[in-house]
Design an enzyme around this catalytic site. Structure first.
Site, PDB file in Angstrom:
ATOM      1  N   GLU A  22       0.793  -1.248   0.071  1.00 48.97           N
ATOM      2  CA  GLU A  22      -0.005  -0.066  -0.057  1.00 48.97           C
ATOM      3  C   GLU A  22       0.813   1.313   0.059  1.00 48.97           C
ATOM      4  OE1 GLU A  22      -4.106  -1.486   2.435  1.00 48.97           O
ATOM      5  OE2 GLU A  22      -2.021  -0.932   3.676  1.00 48.97           O
TER       6      GLU A  22
HETATM    7  C1  TNX Z   1      -4.413  -4.027   4.759  1.00 51.27           C
HETATM    8  S1  TNX Z   1      -3.125  -6.302   4.008  1.00 51.27           S
HETATM    9  C2  TNX Z   1      -3.179  -3.657   5.107  1.00 51.27           C
HETATM   10  C3  TNX Z   1      -2.967  -3.398   6.537  1.00 51.27           C
HETATM   11  C4  TNX Z   1      -4.109  -3.359   7.198  1.00 51.27           C
HETATM   12  C5  TNX Z   1      -4.947  -4.493   6.891  1.00 51.27           C
HETATM   13  C6  TNX Z   1      -6.280  -4.411   7.653  1.00 51.27           C
HETATM   14  C7  TNX Z   1      -1.812  -5.326   3.956  1.00 51.27           C
HETATM   15  C8  TNX Z   1      -0.529  -5.937   3.130  1.00 51.27           C
HETATM   16  N1  TNX Z   1      -1.885  -4.153   4.319  1.00 51.27           N
HETATM   17  O1  TNX Z   1      -2.216  -2.361   6.765  1.00 51.27           O
HETATM   18  O2  TNX Z   1      -3.826  -3.364   8.417  1.00 51.27           O
HETATM   19  O3  TNX Z   1      -5.371  -4.066   5.468  1.00 51.27           O
HETATM   20  O4  TNX Z   1      -7.086  -5.647   7.156  1.00 51.27           O
END
Ligand code: TNX
Length: 526
Positions: A338
């Site tokens: 992300e």
């Molecule tokens: C997505 S999954 C994220 C996290 C969050 C999560 C909550 C991922 C690699 N990154 O930053 O905590 O969703 O479900």
């Protein structure tokens, strides 16, 4: 006074029964019907043959026999069995000698079981567990403990007979990498809370614990060359909850504790995004040289290290160097998810500079599957967290030879709610009831990723909504054993209809262990 006296008298009475080895209740004899047989074990063993007439009754005279390599596991087993039985269960060396025994033998198991597998035989004269390594013995002990009555998990003495269900097992894992992740960044969990989770996952033969140590809301590991990461960046958590961090000594102790449960800690430093806590702690990590305010909300994707500055790579080098020095395991997780505030060009630049740093300190990269698009070395392990069955970058990485760790968010995310009314958790990847979490296969889930491309399975638990160990347990149980089984058991041996019955029989053990689990209506709990 009289109440106190009668308690003491009762205590003596119980003690003498126990010492004599008599079944405390007359009906619970040697051939009492076992709560669970060798075919009820979770994860399902490769090959299990029950023999109800071959049960073994543990007595105060039972000893645990072992060799030099098995000593630690033998002590661990004794530690599991002593509290509820009140028996001495001395660990003795050598496999010769009379009397009832549980024997743990290393080096004489069938080649079929490999380095992690084991062979277990329970007969009226004793229990024999054989493996080629102490790790195999440890995993076999996890099977053995499930063959006892659930009350064996009690922390206080129970007066009853201890019949181990008879039969034989030959077992070994489908995948060598079976993992759980705990997010200690959004909310901080103390070393004791992490140890509790380690014990809970170890009983299902999980052998890696990924610790998500850093994120926007908190930095949880002491880095001596950048002390404010912990002392400033460690102070915050989601929603204004108290923060915290692990000193390097505490982290090393966690690593050792995990190792005593044959679990490897895989630490994650999430970057170049999810770095607000670091950018709050050190102004120089920001492109404009100004420290950002702390964040305690649960937005994602707004932070980024400054890709063009040299100090960024000095920072990464220092952090990876210090972390590698206290991490005996092979992998360092570099996050990578992300990074919405890092341009694609910058993301690539960052990856190209950071991958050699990890290699320089002798470690192998794992990271969220976003790293697949950066053409990482083939040794790197992208962790798939998507919600669909296709991902061109992950498939391309698999085709180049990278092994993939499977954690599809709509199947394996322990922080997803079970149903719309679940009081804890999130739902962005979907609602995950117990059956949904169990009913998928890592080797057919993702296009272009087959059995040979998969290193294993991980169940991540993000902690935006989780504050206590009860919260962790409520989200992890009863789903976690399912991911453990997906990672361990042969594909053909598992069906939901059979699994739900085996899972139900696990719950009395959780009650004894004090695990606060979700009573899904999909399972007929006992
Ligand atoms: C997505 S999954 C994220 C996290 C969050 C999560 C909550 C991922 C690699 N990154 O930053 O905590 O969703 O479900």
């Amino acid at each position: 006074m009289s109440k106190r006296l009668s308690r003491t008298v009762l205590g003596v009475a119980v003690l003498s029964l126990v010492t004599l080895g008599l079944p405390a209740t007359a009906s619970a004899g040697q051939h009492a019907k076992a709560e669970r047989t060798v075919t009820d074990v979770v994860p399902a063993p490769v090959d299990a043959k029950p023999d109800p007439r071959a049960s073994f009754r543990l007595s105060p005279a039972t000893v645990i026999r072992t060799d030099r390599e098995g000593k630690q596991v033998a002590e661990y087993l004794a530690g599991l069995l002593r509290p509820a039985t009140g028996y001495r269960l001395p660990v003795v060396s050598g496999h010769r000698g009379g009397g009832p025994a549980i024997s743990l033998e290393t080096g004489h198991a069938s080649g079929r079981v490999g380095s992690e597998g084991y062979q277990l035989k329970v007969s009226p004269s004793g229990v024999t567990l054989k493996a080629n390594t102490d790790e195999g013995l440890f995993l076999g002990v996890q099977t053995l403990r499930q063959l006892f009555p659930s009350e064996i998990e009690s922390k206080t003495v129970k007066k009853r007979s201890w019949v181990v269900s008879g039969g034989s097992v030959l077992d070994y894992p489908r995948f060598g990498y079976r993992s759980a992740m705990l997010d200690v960044a959004r909310h901080f969990f103390t070393p004791d809370q992490v140890k509790l989770y380690i014990d809970q996952i170890a009983q299902y033969k999980i052998n890696n614990l990924h610790l998500h140590l850093t994120d926007d809301q908190g930095w949880r590991i002491e880095i001596k060359s950048w002390p404010k990461l912990a002392t400033v960046g460690g102070q915050t958590a989601v929603g204004g909850a108290p923060g915290g961090y692990y000193t390097q000594e505490q982290y090393k102790d966690l690593v050792r504790y995990a190792a005593s449960r044959h679990i490897t800690i895989v630490p994650e430093i999430d970057m170049p995004g999810h770095t607000n806590a670091a950018q709050h702690s050190y102004a120089e990590l920001n492109c404009d040289g100004k420290a950002v305010p702390p964040r305690t909300d649960i937005e994602v994707g707004y932070s980024s290290l400054c890709i063009g500055k040299d100090i960024t790579y000095k920072f990464v080098d220092d952090v990876i160097r210090e972390l590698s020095a206290i991490t005996p395991g092979k992998y360092i997780n570099i996050g990578g998810d992300e990074a919405h505030s890092t341009s694609p060009e910058d993301y690539q630049t960052f990856a190209t500079k950071v991958h050699p740093i990890v290699a320089k300190y002798g470690k192998t990269i794992t990271g969220w599957h976003d790293i697949a698009k950066t053409n990482p070395p083939v040794s790197a392990v992208p962790q798939f967290w998507g919600t669909t069955g296709t991902d061109a970058n992950v498939a391309a990485a698999a085709a180049r030879g990278n092994k993939i760790l499977m954690s599809p968010a709509n199947k394996a995310y322990l922080d997803m709610k079970y149903h719309a009314q679940t009081p804890l958790g999130l739902s962005w990847a979907g609602l995950i009831e117990v059956k949904t979490g169990y009913d998928w296969d890592p080797a057919t889930h993702l296009q272009g990723v087959t059995e040979k491309n998969v290193i294993g399975v991980e169940a991540p638990l993000w902690s935006e909504t989780l504050i206590t160990s009860d919260h962790i347990e409520f989200m992890a149980f009863p789903r976690l054993p399912g991911y453990a089984e997906i990672g361990w058991s042969p594909k053909d041996s598992r069906t939901w209809d059979a699994y739900r019955l085996r899972l139900a029989k696990q719950s009395p053990r959780w009650v004894q262990q004090g695990i606060d689990f979700y009573r899904s209506t999909q399972v007929d709990w006992k």
